[in-house]
Scaffold this motif. Structure first.
Motif, mmCIF file in Angstrom:
data_model
loop_
_atom_site.group_PDB
_atom_site.id
_atom_site.type_symbol
_atom_site.label_atom_id
_atom_site.label_comp_id
_atom_site.label_asym_id
_atom_site.label_seq_id
_atom_site.Cartn_x
_atom_site.Cartn_y
_atom_site.Cartn_z
ATOM 1 N N UNK A 99 0.828 -1.206 0.000
ATOM 2 C CA UNK A 99 0.000 0.000 0.000
ATOM 3 C C UNK A 99 0.862 1.255 0.000
ATOM 4 N N UNK A 100 1.780 1.333 0.958
ATOM 5 C CA UNK A 100 2.653 2.502 1.090
ATOM 6 C C UNK A 100 3.340 2.836 -0.228
ATOM 7 N N UNK A 101 3.800 1.811 -0.917
ATOM 8 C CA UNK A 101 4.524 2.045 -2.174
ATOM 9 C C UNK A 101 3.648 2.744 -3.198
ATOM 10 N N UNK A 102 2.422 2.256 -3.371
ATOM 11 C CA UNK A 102 1.532 2.888 -4.348
ATOM 12 C C UNK A 102 1.219 4.328 -3.957
ATOM 13 N N UNK A 103 1.039 4.557 -2.664
ATOM 14 C CA UNK A 103 0.706 5.905 -2.214
ATOM 15 C C UNK A 103 1.856 6.881 -2.443
ATOM 16 N N UNK A 104 3.044 6.534 -1.990
ATOM 17 C CA UNK A 104 4.150 7.496 -2.139
ATOM 18 C C UNK A 104 4.488 7.703 -3.610
ATOM 19 N N UNK A 105 4.383 6.641 -4.381
ATOM 20 C CA UNK A 105 4.635 6.760 -5.822
ATOM 21 C C UNK A 105 3.669 7.768 -6.434
ATOM 22 N N UNK A 106 2.399 7.633 -6.093
ATOM 23 C CA UNK A 106 1.380 8.515 -6.665
ATOM 24 C C UNK A 106 1.500 9.940 -6.129
ATOM 25 N N UNK A 107 1.810 10.071 -4.861
ATOM 26 C CA UNK A 107 1.984 11.412 -4.292
ATOM 27 C C UNK A 107 3.117 12.134 -5.008
ATOM 28 N N UNK A 108 4.217 11.441 -5.221
ATOM 29 C CA UNK A 108 5.348 12.051 -5.939
ATOM 30 C C UNK A 108 4.922 12.487 -7.334
ATOM 31 N N UNK A 109 4.150 11.647 -7.985
ATOM 32 C CA UNK A 109 3.700 11.951 -9.345
ATOM 33 C C UNK A 109 2.800 13.178 -9.341
ATOM 34 N N UNK A 110 1.862 13.249 -8.385
ATOM 35 C CA UNK A 110 0.931 14.383 -8.324
ATOM 36 C C UNK A 110 1.644 15.674 -7.952
ATOM 37 N N UNK A 111 2.618 15.601 -7.055
ATOM 38 C CA UNK A 111 3.372 16.797 -6.692
ATOM 39 C C UNK A 111 4.148 17.287 -7.904
ATOM 40 N N UNK A 112 4.715 16.369 -8.657
ATOM 41 C CA UNK A 112 5.416 16.750 -9.880
ATOM 42 C C UNK A 112 4.485 17.471 -10.846
ATOM 43 N N UNK A 113 3.291 16.908 -11.012
ATOM 44 C CA UNK A 113 2.377 17.440 -12.023
ATOM 45 C C UNK A 113 1.616 18.657 -11.529
ATOM 46 N N UNK A 114 1.181 18.650 -10.253
ATOM 47 C CA UNK A 114 0.281 19.704 -9.767
ATOM 48 C C UNK A 114 0.851 20.527 -8.621
ATOM 49 N N UNK A 138 -5.864 11.466 -4.987
ATOM 50 C CA UNK A 138 -5.357 10.139 -4.624
ATOM 51 C C UNK A 138 -6.485 9.119 -4.696
ATOM 52 N N UNK A 139 -7.630 9.469 -4.126
ATOM 53 C CA UNK A 139 -8.768 8.554 -4.115
ATOM 54 C C UNK A 139 -9.175 8.202 -5.543
ATOM 55 N N UNK A 140 -9.292 9.227 -6.351
ATOM 56 C CA UNK A 140 -9.661 9.032 -7.755
ATOM 57 C C UNK A 140 -8.710 8.061 -8.448
ATOM 58 N N UNK A 141 -7.417 8.359 -8.357
ATOM 59 C CA UNK A 141 -6.413 7.583 -9.072
ATOM 60 C C UNK A 141 -6.255 6.166 -8.522
ATOM 61 N N UNK A 142 -6.467 6.005 -7.213
ATOM 62 C CA UNK A 142 -6.304 4.681 -6.604
ATOM 63 C C UNK A 142 -7.590 3.878 -6.649
ATOM 64 N N UNK A 143 -8.663 4.514 -7.086
ATOM 65 C CA UNK A 143 -9.931 3.791 -7.174
ATOM 66 C C UNK A 143 -10.518 3.438 -5.822
ATOM 67 N N UNK A 144 -10.304 4.292 -4.829
ATOM 68 C CA UNK A 144 -10.897 4.082 -3.502
ATOM 69 C C UNK A 144 -11.627 5.356 -3.091
ATOM 70 N N UNK A 145 -12.362 5.281 -1.981
ATOM 71 C CA UNK A 145 -13.136 6.420 -1.501
ATOM 72 C C UNK A 145 -12.278 7.299 -0.589
ATOM 73 N N UNK A 146 -12.614 8.570 -0.492
ATOM 74 C CA UNK A 146 -11.801 9.495 0.325
ATOM 75 C C UNK A 146 -11.519 9.033 1.749
ATOM 76 N N UNK A 147 -12.470 8.467 2.481
ATOM 77 C CA UNK A 147 -12.112 8.057 3.848
ATOM 78 C C UNK A 147 -11.009 7.009 3.881
ATOM 79 N N UNK A 148 -10.958 6.180 2.861
ATOM 80 C CA UNK A 148 -9.880 5.190 2.788
ATOM 81 C C UNK A 148 -8.538 5.893 2.663
#
Ligand SMILES: [Mn+2]
Ligand SMILES: [Mn+2]
Ligand SMILES: [Mn+2]
Ligand SMILES: [Mn+2]
Lengths: 129, 129
Positions: free
Chosen positions: B1-16, B24-34
């Motif tokens: 889990x941690x790997x997917x999250x940090x990978x995506x966070x890095x990507x989003x910070x780069x882009x946005x 994160x929720x959108x891209x990971x296909x989960x709901x915001x509380x998750x």
DNA sequence: TTTGAAAGTTAGCCTTGACTAAGTTTTGTA
DNA sequence: TACAAAACTTAGTCAAGGCTAACTTTCAAA
């Protein structure tokens, strides 16, 4: 989970004519109660048969899944080895990788290991250098 | 889990320039509380920083992990594509496979994609045929 | 044939990672 | 500036998959 269990049950039945919970636990690196609980899940899923305090066997459905998993497992290991991974690491990594290999990727792996084993392709030599 | 999250966070910070839970929720296909709950776990693990109701950023440790994960992710995708998997399947499968690729296997993948891209090896042609 | 060890199960607990419902904070827009 | 919508969090639930402790069944050796 189901994939690892049916794969191993098929292997144990092949080797020992039966699959015992104690052997499943040993090979999967978990404790016996974990096996009991997971086997119940597989029974619910229609993949295995069980009589209390006795061995476990695959249903038709379970055997079909096991065959597909074993074949895929071997292909993944062969692919990793063909790419130059040492057999022990290949076996270890394949145990996780196999569950994420789609049909398309599996076919690509099969094409690759086949072409690798063909002495005319020259791929094996150039890769292993 | 941690790997997917940090990978995506890095990507989003780069882009946005920031990583928002909603993205994160959108891209990971989960709901915001998750996402909220999992980010708390990452905070506990020292991988991200957060201020309530604000964006999420990586710590030094998180950034290091993210870099390693992104690099590995790209290598796995490149390897699958080099083996003839179509890019969409490669991307999808890599998302799972990457988490089971050991350092030895990753090195083998790197050697393979490097040799594949070398026009003198002849590997690409024989494989793609 | 008894009986103790091995094998198997049950009960109960825990963590992870998902969800919904409902509340709080922020923010864009009228 | 007010306020509604969007974003975020909290609280509570659930299933999967681990564990230990304790119990039951099987089996083999004495
Ligand atoms: Mn496996
Ligand atoms: Mn396997
Ligand atoms: Mn991933
Ligand atoms: Mn990834």
């Amino acid at each position: 989970m189901a994939e690892d269990y049916v794969e191993l049950i098929a292997e144990l039945v092949d080797r020992n004519d039966e699959a015992r919970p104690v052997d499943l636990a040993e090979r999967l690196g978990v404790k016996p109660p974990t096996v009991t609980k997971n086997i119940s899940r597989l029974v619910r899923a229609g993949l295995v048969r069980r009589e209390r305090y006795r061995s476990i066997f695959l249903t038709e459905k379970g055997a079909a899944l096991a065959d597909a998993c074993r074949r895929r497992h071997r292909t993944v290991v062969a692919t990793l080895v063909a790419l130059g991974v040492d057999p022990e690491s290949a076996e270890r990594d394949a145990e996780g990788i196999e569950h994420h290999v789609s049909d398309e990727t599996l076919e690509a792996f099969e094409r690759f290991v086949t072409s690798c084993n063909c002495p005319l392709s020259g791929m094996k030599r150039s890769n292993e250098m």
